[in-house]
Scaffold this active site. Structure first.
Site, PDB file in Angstrom:
ATOM      1  N   ALA A  28     -61.716  65.677 -28.754  1.00  0.00           N
ATOM      2  CA  ALA A  28     -60.982  64.538 -28.202  1.00  0.00           C
ATOM      3  C   ALA A  28     -61.427  63.246 -28.880  1.00  0.00           C
ATOM      4  O   ALA A  28     -62.589  63.098 -29.271  1.00  0.00           O
ATOM      5  CB  ALA A  28     -61.200  64.449 -26.696  1.00  0.00           C
ATOM      6  N   GLY A  30     -63.658  69.834 -28.149  1.00  0.00           N
ATOM      7  CA  GLY A  30     -62.307  70.293 -27.853  1.00  0.00           C
ATOM      8  C   GLY A  30     -61.637  70.980 -29.025  1.00  0.00           C
ATOM      9  O   GLY A  30     -60.737  71.802 -28.836  1.00  0.00           O
ATOM     10  N   GLU A  50     -62.764  74.432 -28.682  1.00  0.00           N
ATOM     11  CA  GLU A  50     -62.080  75.025 -27.529  1.00  0.00           C
ATOM     12  C   GLU A  50     -60.620  75.349 -27.858  1.00  0.00           C
ATOM     13  O   GLU A  50     -60.071  76.343 -27.362  1.00  0.00           O
ATOM     14  CB  GLU A  50     -62.173  74.087 -26.332  1.00  0.00           C
ATOM     15  CG  GLU A  50     -63.593  73.977 -25.790  1.00  0.00           C
ATOM     16  CD  GLU A  50     -63.703  73.051 -24.604  1.00  0.00           C
ATOM     17  OE1 GLU A  50     -64.011  73.541 -23.502  1.00  0.00           O
ATOM     18  OE2 GLU A  50     -63.481  71.833 -24.777  1.00  0.00           O
ATOM     19  N   GLU A  71     -70.957  68.886 -26.184  1.00  0.00           N
ATOM     20  CA  GLU A  71     -70.673  68.025 -25.030  1.00  0.00           C
ATOM     21  C   GLU A  71     -71.927  67.626 -24.259  1.00  0.00           C
ATOM     22  O   GLU A  71     -72.019  66.504 -23.756  1.00  0.00           O
ATOM     23  CB  GLU A  71     -69.678  68.726 -24.086  1.00  0.00           C
ATOM     24  CG  GLU A  71     -68.236  68.682 -24.539  1.00  0.00           C
ATOM     25  CD  GLU A  71     -67.865  69.827 -25.459  1.00  0.00           C
ATOM     26  OE1 GLU A  71     -66.675  70.076 -25.662  1.00  0.00           O
ATOM     27  OE2 GLU A  71     -68.791  70.478 -26.010  1.00  0.00           O
TER      28      GLU A  71
END
Length: 260
Positions: free
Chosen positions: A66, A111, A114, A134
């Site tokens: 992100a 992300g 992911e 993270e």
């Protein structure tokens, strides 16, 4: 502005290639980019595409996660609203009926990693770098990292990766069982297309039911899994493709599947 593009590739045009194209931000996704990814996967879900390749225009970065510059100074409400969009984006990848193959080189972080974990298969370069950092930023993976990584590399190793936030090379990721195909950077596109070609030559409904069955029954008790597996099997019986597959075998020719 288009941060994501897609086109049909391969001889039959039944393979879709989705290209992440925000190189100036190492393909970090902001709200606009997430909306574009979501829209593309929703479009493909309704199409005759049989297999999807998810790749990047930037060989140095598949996706860095992100866009934290956009998230800086967001209120809690704004953060939660945006993250719901990101969840919808991730879900659109995992929930697609067609198989999705991630084609990865460079950094795939947070992300971005992911996004890959929500795909069905991974073709990666030796020069790829995976990571869920993270915890080093005061948060945890929120797009499937803790839920999906352990299915691929085991619980103990997944805990190590997510709790340390370590960077993992393509070679180490392959040894851990994360990757389907590991290749040189110059070869991953061809390797991924060959895999997609093989899948797309098979009966689409059979492939889709195989994907759905594996996803649903993974980790289930055996007796319950048996019932669900046979249900998916039965969905393939009354199809034109099942009849065509038998005919082609008897007639000693390649089957011509139509997805019906």
């Amino acid at each position: 502005m288009a941060f994501v593009e897609w086109k049909r590739v391969g001889e039959t045009g039944t393979i879709a290639e989705i290209v992440l194209n925000r190189p100036e931000a190492r393909n970090a996704f902001n709200s606009e980019m997430a909306e574009q990814i979501l829209e593309i996967f929703q479009t493909i879900a309704k199409s005759d595409v049989r297999v999807v390749l998810l790749t990047s225009s930037n060989p140095k970065s598949f996706c860095s996660g992100a866009d934290l510059k956009e998230r800086n100074n967001m209120t809690e409400t704004e953060w939660r609203t945006q993250h719901q969009l990101f969840q919808n984006m991730f879900n659109s990848i995992q929930d697609l009926k067609q198989p999705v193959i991630a084609v990865v080189d460079g950094y795939a972080l947070a992300g971005g990693f992911e996004m890959i974990l929500n795909c069905d298969m991974i073709v990666a370069a030796e020069t790829a770098t995976f990571g869920l950092p993270e915890v080093t930023r005061g948060i945890m993976p929120g797009g499937g990292g803790t839920r999906l990584l352990s299915k691929r590399i085991g619980v103990h190793r997944a805990k190590e990766w997510v709790c340390t936030g370590k960077m993992v090379s393509g070679i180490e990721a392959d040894r851990a069982g994360l990757v389907n195909i590991l290749a040189k950077s110059s070869d991953i596109q061809d390797k991924a297309l060959a895999l997609a070609d093989k899948i797309s030559s098979n009966a689409p409904l059979a492939v889709q039911n195989c994907k759905a069955a594996v996803d649903e029954i993974f980790g289930m008790p055996n007796e319950e899994a048996r019932k669900i597996e046979i249900d998916y099997y039965n969905r393939c019986i009354n199809t034109e493709d099942r009849l065509e597959g038998v005919r082609a075998f008897v007639e000693k020719r390649s089957p011509q599947f139509v997805g019906k």
